[in-house]
Structures are given as C-alpha cells and as structure tokens.
Design a protein around this motif. Structure first.
Motif, PDB file in Angstrom:
ATOM      1  N   PRO A 124      26.666 -31.983   5.627  1.00 12.35           N
ATOM      2  CA  PRO A 124      27.822 -31.439   6.237  1.00 12.35           C
ATOM      3  C   PRO A 124      27.914 -30.306   5.859  1.00 12.35           C
ATOM      4  N   LYS A 125      28.688 -29.462   6.674  1.00 11.23           N
ATOM      5  CA  LYS A 125      28.456 -27.754   6.919  1.00 11.23           C
ATOM      6  C   LYS A 125      29.004 -27.770   5.578  1.00 11.23           C
ATOM      7  N   GLY A 126      28.082 -26.472   5.666  1.00 13.51           N
ATOM      8  CA  GLY A 126      28.842 -25.506   4.823  1.00 13.51           C
ATOM      9  C   GLY A 126      27.778 -26.228   3.232  1.00 13.51           C
ATOM     10  N   GLN A 127      27.049 -26.773   3.089  1.00 19.24           N
ATOM     11  CA  GLN A 127      27.119 -28.112   2.278  1.00 19.24           C
ATOM     12  C   GLN A 127      25.095 -27.440   1.901  1.00 19.24           C
ATOM     13  N   SER A 128      24.739 -27.102   1.129  1.00 19.30           N
ATOM     14  CA  SER A 128      23.270 -26.344   0.584  1.00 19.30           C
ATOM     15  C   SER A 128      22.388 -27.468   0.584  1.00 19.30           C
ATOM     16  N   LEU A 129      21.322 -26.769   1.813  1.00 22.71           N
ATOM     17  CA  LEU A 129      20.412 -27.677   2.070  1.00 22.71           C
ATOM     18  C   LEU A 129      18.632 -27.700   0.893  1.00 22.71           C
ATOM     19  N   ASP A 130      19.116 -26.816  -0.143  1.00 28.41           N
ATOM     20  CA  ASP A 130      18.382 -25.546  -0.394  1.00 28.41           C
ATOM     21  C   ASP A 130      17.177 -27.250  -1.662  1.00 28.41           C
ATOM     22  N   HIS A 131      18.030 -28.820  -1.681  1.00 25.24           N
ATOM     23  CA  HIS A 131      17.061 -29.444  -2.347  1.00 25.24           C
ATOM     24  C   HIS A 131      16.926 -30.071  -2.165  1.00 25.24           C
ATOM     25  N   LEU A 132      16.948 -29.886  -0.346  1.00 23.89           N
ATOM     26  CA  LEU A 132      15.710 -30.815   0.583  1.00 23.89           C
ATOM     27  C   LEU A 132      14.454 -30.109   0.686  1.00 23.89           C
ATOM     28  N   THR A 133      13.356 -31.711   0.536  1.00 27.04           N
ATOM     29  CA  THR A 133      11.786 -30.524   1.189  1.00 27.04           C
ATOM     30  C   THR A 133      11.500 -31.052   2.453  1.00 27.04           C
ATOM     31  N   GLN A 134      10.785 -30.699   3.232  1.00 28.05           N
ATOM     32  CA  GLN A 134      10.306 -30.712   4.304  1.00 28.05           C
ATOM     33  C   GLN A 134       9.890 -33.185   4.772  1.00 28.05           C
ATOM     34  N   GLU A 135       9.383 -33.137   3.219  1.00 29.81           N
ATOM     35  CA  GLU A 135       9.504 -34.570   3.882  1.00 29.81           C
ATOM     36  C   GLU A 135      10.479 -35.530   3.142  1.00 29.81           C
ATOM     37  N   ASP A 136      11.954 -35.374   3.078  1.00 31.10           N
ATOM     38  CA  ASP A 136      13.428 -35.340   3.374  1.00 31.10           C
ATOM     39  C   ASP A 136      13.348 -35.727   4.533  1.00 31.10           C
ATOM     40  N   ILE A 137      13.301 -33.800   5.217  1.00 33.25           N
ATOM     41  CA  ILE A 137      13.950 -33.820   6.576  1.00 33.25           C
ATOM     42  C   ILE A 137      12.844 -34.419   7.580  1.00 33.25           C
ATOM     43  N   GLU A 138      11.967 -34.764   7.308  1.00 35.39           N
ATOM     44  CA  GLU A 138      11.034 -35.584   8.102  1.00 35.39           C
ATOM     45  C   GLU A 138      11.452 -37.338   8.019  1.00 35.39           C
ATOM     46  N   LEU A 139      12.010 -37.862   7.268  1.00 33.52           N
ATOM     47  CA  LEU A 139      12.619 -39.253   6.825  1.00 33.52           C
ATOM     48  C   LEU A 139      13.565 -39.277   7.770  1.00 33.52           C
ATOM     49  N   MET A 140      14.082 -38.073   7.209  1.00 33.44           N
ATOM     50  CA  MET A 140      15.597 -37.886   8.251  1.00 33.44           C
ATOM     51  C   MET A 140      15.525 -37.549   9.667  1.00 33.44           C
ATOM     52  N   VAL A 141      14.670 -37.309  10.285  1.00 33.37           N
ATOM     53  CA  VAL A 141      14.224 -36.849  11.074  1.00 33.37           C
ATOM     54  C   VAL A 141      13.551 -38.120  11.644  1.00 33.37           C
ATOM     55  N   HIS A 142      12.927 -38.845  11.382  1.00 37.80           N
ATOM     56  CA  HIS A 142      12.361 -39.999  11.531  1.00 37.80           C
ATOM     57  C   HIS A 142      13.461 -41.539  11.892  1.00 37.80           C
TER      58      HIS A 142
END
Length: 192
Positions: A124-142
């Motif tokens: 959600p807007k305003g929530q930190s993204l600092d804990h996410l890795t590029q691997e997490d982002i790729e999984l989300m995008v898939h």
C-alpha cells in the motif's frame, strides 16, 4: 509526434514510491499489452534509471530494444531529468524517443497507472519497500503479468506480449507465466 506515428510502440515509465526517502520501484509498461517490468532502486535518481535502461539495452540488443521502446512517455520527475542518456546508447545511436507528460496529468500514462494499482495490492501507498529484493519484485511482476484482463479479451499481459513480440524476447527478459490457479496478488506472495 504520437498522433502522427500511431503505429509506434509506446512505453510508459514511472516510479512507485514506498515511504519517503526509502526504496522505490521503477516501472515500465508496454501499453499495447499491459506487460510490465519493475526494478527496485535504493534511491530515486536519474542515474539509477539510466543504469537499468542500459542493462535492458544490453540484454535485448539494439534491434529488439529499439522495436520495443519506440516512444517512451515519462513524467517530469527528477529520475527522468537526463533524457539524452536514455534516448541514445554509448555510441550516440538513438534507441528511443523520450516525451514528457503534462504536469499533474497521470491520465496521460493511464495504462502504467493502472498497473500500479496491482503493485499497491502488495505494498500500500506509504509502506516501505526496503525489505523487498529484486527477486521479490520479479515474482510479483510475474504474477501481475499472468493475471487475465478484460481489456485484453480476458488474456494475461504475458500472453499478449508473447503474441506481439515473441517468446525470444520474453526469454531475454526472463519473464515467467504463472498458471492461473497459482497467481497470488497480495503480500502473502513474499512469505518464504
């Protein structure tokens, strides 16, 4: 330019912020298919966008990159403040055309903004993204790219992108199609 060249591929590039001063996502949406790429960045800088753009150019090669990124539409954010570094490769060969939206006009990048609604299901807007890795982002995008959309005739962006650009490009981008019964569109995707 876009009105005079309506057959050209249009890309929307943007940034999704987490909390102020923290990590951000750089997103690229291919408007004809709603297919999205996303990259985590520690800071929202022009150089971080240039580096990702150069990496994609290296992976795709000049011919494929130039076909995919014919027209690139961005907002007036500082991360897009060096358009020449995005438009031209190191040898000064044009690889895309950068255009800026009007100020405070997110509707001019509506398809990219619509994809951001999917990202907000995970963070959600305003929530930190600092804990996410590029691997997490790729999984989300898939998962997002595998989710069927009514705008695409109930096909997922991944499938439409493959039809338009071929499996070879998807392989270069390391894109994965998630089976419909395995798609997760919420933060539980990141639980390991």
């Amino acid at each position: 330019y876009i009105e005079a060249n309506q057959d050209q591929a249009i890309i929307h590039m943007d940034t999704v912020e987490g909390n102020k001063g923290g990590s951000v996502l750089f997103t690229i949406t291919f408007t004809s298919s709603l297919f999205m790429l996303a990259f985590i960045r520690e800071r929202n800088t022009a150089q971080s966008v240039i580096d990702i753009f150069n990496d994609l150019y290296s992976v795709l090669g000049h011919e494929d990159f130039s076909k995919l990124f014919q027209v690139t539409l961005v907002d007036n954010g500082t991360e897009f403040s060096n358009p020449l570094a995005l438009e031209f490769n190191d040898e000064k060969t044009r690889r895309t055309k950068i255009f800026y939206c009007d100020p405070r006009s997110p509707q001019q990048r509506g398809r990219g903004e619509k994809n951001h609604e999917f990202i907000r299901r995970f963070s959600p807007k305003g929530q930190s993204l600092d804990h996410l890795t590029q691997e997490d982002i790729e999984l989300m995008v898939h998962n997002i790219n595998s989710y069927a959309r009514s705008l695409l005739g109930d096909k997922p962006p991944h499938e439409v992108f493959r039809f338009l650009h071929g499996q070879d490009i998807l392989d270069k981008l390391e894109a994965i199609l998630v089976p419909p019964n395995e798609i997760i569109l919420n933060p539980s995707l990141f639980i390991k």
